[in-house]
Structure formats: structure tokens, C-alpha cells
Design a protein around this motif. Structure first.
Motif, PDB file in Angstrom:
ATOM      1  N   PHE A 154      -3.998   4.185 -11.337  1.00  0.00           N
ATOM      2  CA  PHE A 154      -3.012   3.363 -10.661  1.00  0.00           C
ATOM      3  C   PHE A 154      -3.513   3.203  -9.240  1.00  0.00           C
ATOM      4  CE2 PHE A 154       0.712   2.894  -7.903  1.00  0.00           C
ATOM      5  CZ  PHE A 154       1.315   1.782  -8.479  1.00  0.00           C
ATOM      6  N   ASP A 155      -3.853   1.994  -8.869  1.00  0.00           N
ATOM      7  CA  ASP A 155      -4.390   1.731  -7.540  1.00  0.00           C
ATOM      8  C   ASP A 155      -3.270   1.187  -6.666  1.00  0.00           C
ATOM      9  OD1 ASP A 155      -5.688   1.026  -5.254  1.00  0.00           O
ATOM     10  OD2 ASP A 155      -7.220  -0.213  -6.231  1.00  0.00           O
ATOM     11  N   PRO A 156      -2.690   2.013  -5.806  1.00  0.00           N
ATOM     12  CA  PRO A 156      -1.547   1.568  -5.011  1.00  0.00           C
ATOM     13  C   PRO A 156      -1.901   0.459  -4.020  1.00  0.00           C
ATOM     14  CG  PRO A 156      -2.320   3.700  -4.248  1.00  0.00           C
ATOM     15  CD  PRO A 156      -3.058   3.415  -5.524  1.00  0.00           C
ATOM     16  N   SER A 157      -3.155   0.342  -3.663  1.00  0.00           N
ATOM     17  CA  SER A 157      -3.540  -0.677  -2.684  1.00  0.00           C
ATOM     18  C   SER A 157      -3.483  -2.086  -3.265  1.00  0.00           C
ATOM     19  CB  SER A 157      -4.946  -0.395  -2.145  1.00  0.00           C
ATOM     20  OG  SER A 157      -5.911  -0.500  -3.191  1.00  0.00           O
ATOM     21  N   THR A 158      -3.558  -2.202  -4.588  1.00  0.00           N
ATOM     22  CA  THR A 158      -3.551  -3.530  -5.215  1.00  0.00           C
ATOM     23  C   THR A 158      -2.430  -3.712  -6.237  1.00  0.00           C
ATOM     24  OG1 THR A 158      -5.097  -2.762  -6.928  1.00  0.00           O
ATOM     25  CG2 THR A 158      -6.049  -3.753  -4.936  1.00  0.00           C
ATOM     26  N   ALA A 159      -1.838  -2.634  -6.692  1.00  0.00           N
ATOM     27  CA  ALA A 159      -0.843  -2.721  -7.768  1.00  0.00           C
ATOM     28  C   ALA A 159       0.461  -3.323  -7.269  1.00  0.00           C
ATOM     29  CB  ALA A 159      -0.584  -1.340  -8.344  1.00  0.00           C
ATOM     30  N   ARG A 160       1.138  -4.019  -8.165  1.00  0.00           N
ATOM     31  CA  ARG A 160       2.502  -4.484  -7.923  1.00  0.00           C
ATOM     32  C   ARG A 160       3.406  -3.697  -8.872  1.00  0.00           C
ATOM     33  NH1 ARG A 160       2.654  -8.594  -4.595  1.00  0.00           N
ATOM     34  NH2 ARG A 160       4.868  -8.948  -5.045  1.00  0.00           N
ATOM     35  N   ALA A 161       4.317  -2.936  -8.301  1.00  0.00           N
ATOM     36  CA  ALA A 161       5.172  -2.071  -9.110  1.00  0.00           C
ATOM     37  C   ALA A 161       6.527  -1.930  -8.442  1.00  0.00           C
ATOM     38  CB  ALA A 161       4.528  -0.694  -9.289  1.00  0.00           C
ATOM     39  N   ALA A 162       7.547  -1.691  -9.254  1.00  0.00           N
ATOM     40  CA  ALA A 162       8.910  -1.485  -8.756  1.00  0.00           C
ATOM     41  C   ALA A 162       9.424  -0.153  -9.272  1.00  0.00           C
ATOM     42  CB  ALA A 162       9.823  -2.622  -9.205  1.00  0.00           C
ATOM     43  N   PHE A 163       9.988   0.636  -8.396  1.00  0.00           N
ATOM     44  CA  PHE A 163      10.526   1.943  -8.769  1.00  0.00           C
ATOM     45  C   PHE A 163      12.007   2.007  -8.417  1.00  0.00           C
ATOM     46  CE2 PHE A 163       6.037   2.782  -7.650  1.00  0.00           C
ATOM     47  CZ  PHE A 163       5.597   3.302  -8.845  1.00  0.00           C
ATOM     48  N   THR A 164      12.753   2.779  -9.208  1.00  0.00           N
ATOM     49  CA  THR A 164      14.170   3.000  -8.940  1.00  0.00           C
ATOM     50  C   THR A 164      14.392   4.474  -8.655  1.00  0.00           C
ATOM     51  OG1 THR A 164      14.829   1.167 -10.378  1.00  0.00           O
ATOM     52  CG2 THR A 164      16.516   2.792  -9.837  1.00  0.00           C
ATOM     53  N   LEU A 165      15.009   4.769  -7.522  1.00  0.00           N
ATOM     54  CA  LEU A 165      15.273   6.137  -7.099  1.00  0.00           C
ATOM     55  C   LEU A 165      16.775   6.343  -6.956  1.00  0.00           C
ATOM     56  CD1 LEU A 165      12.735   6.405  -4.118  1.00  0.00           C
ATOM     57  CD2 LEU A 165      12.302   6.880  -6.532  1.00  0.00           C
ATOM     58  N   CYS A 166      17.207   7.572  -7.146  1.00  0.00           N
ATOM     59  CA  CYS A 166      18.576   7.959  -6.829  1.00  0.00           C
ATOM     60  C   CYS A 166      18.542   8.864  -5.597  1.00  0.00           C
ATOM     61  CB  CYS A 166      19.233   8.694  -7.992  1.00  0.00           C
ATOM     62  SG  CYS A 166      19.855   7.617  -9.288  1.00  0.00           S
ATOM     63  N   LEU A 167      19.338   8.518  -4.591  1.00  0.00           N
ATOM     64  CA  LEU A 167      19.412   9.294  -3.357  1.00  0.00           C
ATOM     65  C   LEU A 167      20.871   9.497  -2.970  1.00  0.00           C
ATOM     66  CD1 LEU A 167      16.732   7.451  -1.167  1.00  0.00           C
ATOM     67  CD2 LEU A 167      16.403   9.570  -2.438  1.00  0.00           C
TER      68      LEU A 167
END
Length: 296
Positions: free
Chosen positions: A88-101
Motif C-alpha cells: 500500500f503506497d500512501p504517497s499515491t493511493a486513494r483510500a477512504a477510512f472510517t474511524l470512531c472517536l
């Protein structure tokens, strides 16, 4: 043993952790009938029902509970050995995450995560949902969220805990409080009226400290969220005990003053909770590492 392969181990472990055929199928990117077929093979292999269906999901049998730990450990070892093949290359990847806070997390932790994203993962977006400690593990198992940050120590086998930091407390009063200054002794603190936060926040150290010193009768107000405290304190004479990180945010934005507490208060243990290593996608592995590096 010819019909017992790694996929069956993975299916069993995920069924145990999610308590759901649907969530397991989604995690493994297969159909629900495929999971049901694998479960039938597992039942034949171990001559046991393994999971009983109830209105609240699958309930493991005694045999399943005995099998979980050794199979989970074996699977984790295998996944760790081959994790180098995941990418997983964070510099180029497009991703969406869901967090609970919690409200505390949104005030003191979320800004740090957002500030770090542009330089580390410009294509990553976050969605934040309110933290319900009682439901978060189930939400994680069903794939509704990718992780949650909490202070209560959750020992469920269904989630993995990644410790972040230990957080102490400060006292907080109105900036122009008529009696309490920058240095407060125990007698002065004991004479004041207190406001505390009640609920499953994991920050119950202040209340336990007040109880240990016989000061619960000095609590005149209980609220459900720390975010309310500066508004309740800044225009009156109430005293609050607030986690250090968010206390510093409150002091910068409200008419309040902070002081060191003249008694010991047990610190809160803040952790990221996520799926076990074998159940995380490469992107979720990166997310956990990112949160640990930025917040830890």
C-alpha cells in the motif's frame, strides 16, 4: 486433513471474531454461500457445530472457543511471514477510512491526524463517527469502521489493541476564579464544588480519585461529554479535572486556567483498536501504523 486448508482457518477465525457470515464473506471477498459451505466443512472436520445462530449473531461453542487461540496464533504467524508481499503506497493511493472517536478524540487527536495526512498520504480521506464503546467492536467486525480510538481497556478477542500513550490530568477553573490560583493545595481543592464527566469514556480516574479522598459529595454536576466542561467552568466557580491534551486545547480557546492536581489521579491508557493482523487489508495495516506514529 486434505480438505483442511489455510482458507478454512481464515474463515473460522473471522467467523469467531465477527460472529457474522455476512461480515466474514465481505472480509474475504466471497459470497455468503461460500462461507456457509466452508463452515460445513469445518463442522465435519471437528465433529462439532462450532457456531450456533442466535438473534444477535453467531455464538461459538466450547469447542470453537478452545480452537480459536491456537488457530488465530497460527494464522497470525503465517500472515506476518507473507506480509511483505502486501503493498500500500500512501504517497499515491486513494483510500477512504472510517474511524470512531470520542469528543475528546475529535478535539485533541483528529487535528494531528489531519495535519499529517497531506505530506504522508495526500489521497487519503477520513470519515469520523461518534464512538459507542459498547458497539465499536461489533462495528469493526462487520467492516463498518476501520478502527476506533478509546481509553477503556477492551479485552475482547475480536479486536486487536495497539497502545498509543498514557494520559494524565490537570485541574481546570475559570481564568478569574476568586479563590484558586496557579498553585492549588488539597485543602483548597476539597473546599470547591466540582463538575465531572459520567459515561463509558474510560476517563474515570478523576471520579475514582474524588471518591478515594471522600470528595464525591463535592460533585454538584455530572455531564456526558468533556467538550461541555470549558463552557461550564469559564463563567463560574466550578472545578473540573480534564485529560492533559484536551485541557491544553481548552486553555487556548476558552477563559480557563489550568493547574497541577494536588492528588494522584490514575492516568488513562489511550489505544487504537482494530481488526487482527490477519484480517486487515494492506491499507488498514498502513492506517494503524500511521496513527501509532502520529499519535504515539
Amino acid at each position: 486433513m486434505r480438505d483442511f486448508d489455510l482458507n478454512l482457518v481464515r474463515t473460522f477465525v473471522l467467523l469467531y471474531e465477527t460472529r457474522s457470515v455476512t461480515a466474514t464473506a465481505e472480509s474475504l471477498h466471497v459470497t455468503q454461500p461460500t462461507i456457509s459451505y466452508s463452515l460445513q466443512k469445518l463442522r465435519r472436520r471437528f465433529s462439532d457445530e462450532l457456531f450456533r445462530r442466535t438473534g444477535s449473531g453467531l455464538v461459538p461453542t466450547t469447542t470453537a472457543r478452545a480452537l480459536y487461540e491456537p488457530l488465530h496464533s497460527a494464522l497470525s504467524g503465517i500472515e506476518t511471514a507473507v506480509s511483505g508481499a502486501w503493498s500500500f503506497d500512501p504517497s499515491t493511493a486513494r483510500a477512504a477510512f472510517t474511524l470512531c472517536l470520542s469528543d475528546l478524540g475529535e478535539i485533541s487527536l483528529l487535528p494531528r491526524l489531519i495535519a499529517a495526512l497531506p505530506s504522508r498520504a495526500p489521497g487519503v480521506t477520513l470519515t469520523v463517527r461518534p464512538l459507542d464503546v459498547d458497539r465499536a467492536a461489533d462495528q469493526l467486525g462487520r467492516g463498518e469502521i476501520d478502527a476506533f480510538i478509546a481509553s477503556p481497556l477492551i479485552s475482547s478477542q475480536r479486536v486487536a489493541r495497539v497502545p498509543l500513550f498514557s494520559e494524565g490530568y490537570l485541574g481546570m477553573v475559570a481564568f478569574d476564579h476568586p479563590r484558586l490560583g496557579s498553585r492549588v493545595d488539597f485543602a483548597a481543592l476539597a473546599a470547591e464544588r466540582h463538575v465531572t464527566v459520567f459515561g463509558p469514556t474510560g476517563h474515570d480516574g478523576p471520579r475514582r480519585a474524588l471518591e478515594a479522598h471522600g470528595l464525591l459529595d463535592r460533585v454538584v454536576l455530572e455531564v456526558t461529554r468533556f467538550a461541555a466542561l470549558p463552557y461550564l467552568v469559564q463563567d463560574g466557580e466550578l472545578v473540573a479535572m480534564v485529560p492533559r491534551l484536551v485541557a491544553e486545547v481548552f486553555a487556548a480557546e476558552h477563559r480557563v486556567r489550568l493547574f497541577d492536581l494536588p492528588m494522584d489521579v490514575e492516568p488513562a491508557q489511550v489505544s487504537v483498536y482494530t481488526r487482527h493482523t490477519h484480517a486487515r487489508s494492506p491499507a488498514q495495516h498502513w492506517l494503524v501504523t500511521f496513527m501509532r506514529e502520529v499519535l504515539g
